[in-house]
Design an enzyme around this catalytic site. Structure first.
Site, PDB file in Angstrom:
ATOM      1  N   HIS A  52      15.910  25.692  15.513  1.00 35.96           N
ATOM      2  CA  HIS A  52      15.700  25.168  14.165  1.00 35.96           C
ATOM      3  C   HIS A  52      14.805  26.138  13.396  1.00 35.96           C
ATOM      4  O   HIS A  52      14.065  26.927  13.993  1.00 35.96           O
ATOM      5  CB  HIS A  52      15.038  23.792  14.214  1.00 35.96           C
ATOM      6  N   GLU A  54      12.021  25.916  11.777  1.00 34.91           N
ATOM      7  CA  GLU A  54      10.586  25.884  12.072  1.00 34.91           C
ATOM      8  C   GLU A  54      10.277  26.552  13.405  1.00 34.91           C
ATOM      9  O   GLU A  54       9.303  27.298  13.515  1.00 34.91           O
ATOM     10  CB  GLU A  54      10.059  24.436  12.075  1.00 34.91           C
ATOM     11  N   CYS A  82      12.025  17.760  11.858  1.00 37.95           N
ATOM     12  CA  CYS A  82      12.600  16.783  12.786  1.00 37.95           C
ATOM     13  C   CYS A  82      11.594  16.525  13.906  1.00 37.95           C
ATOM     14  O   CYS A  82      10.589  17.227  14.029  1.00 37.95           O
ATOM     15  CB  CYS A  82      13.920  17.312  13.340  1.00 37.95           C
TER      16      CYS A  82
END
Length: 155
Positions: A52, A54, A82
């Site tokens: 992801h 991040e 998330c």
């Protein structure tokens, strides 16, 4: 807070989306008003469900800084993190997180993490993915060794 950093995160998300690298997510990590890490969602190009934006940005920033923590840094991400990214963020220990879209916006675009938020507080035996505790004694012994290890690097 600097909106230019958020716009860069959104720009990275757009670039990644246009290049079919993964979902429309981007992230920048800033220290002393300088971007030290960037990342876009790379799940589909790397075949890595943990890639992801991040997490990619955290890895990039930590490599740049030569450390495993982001103390003194701010994270700008195009969407509310998330649960997985939130965990990675807490482990990295930045000073602040700024996000643009929220989890409801993401769900509306097909990125719905509500099932994970629902699963987390459930007792292990009630979770959707079966989980079974085995080998606990050996693992606890390993933790006992860790507690006594004089040269460990705490994190």
């Amino acid at each position: 807070m600097n909106k230019d950093f958020m716009y860069r995160a959104i720009e990275i998300a757009h670039e990644g989306m246009d290049a079919n690298q993964g979902g429309p997510f981007g992230c920048v990590i800033v220290k002393n008003n300088t971007i030290i890490g960037e990342g876009s969602n790379r799940v589909t190009t790397l075949n890595d469900p943990t890639a992801h934006a991040e997490v990619v940005a955290i890895r990039n920033a930590c490599e740049h800084l030569g450390t495993f923590q982001l103390t003194g840094c701010d994270i700008y991400t195009s969407c509310e993190p998330c649960p997985m990214c939130l965990g990675a963020i807490y482990w990295a220990r930045p000073n602040h997180v700024y996000y643009a879209a929220n989890r409801e916006d993401a769900a509306d675009a097909g990125f719905d993490d509500s099932f994970i938020y629902h699963e987390i507080p459930l007792p292990v035996e009630e979770r959707t993915i079966p989980m079974e505790n085995i080998g606990r004694n050996a693992a606890v012994d390993l933790f006992e060794e860790w507690k006594k290890k004089p040269d460990k690097i705490k994190y």
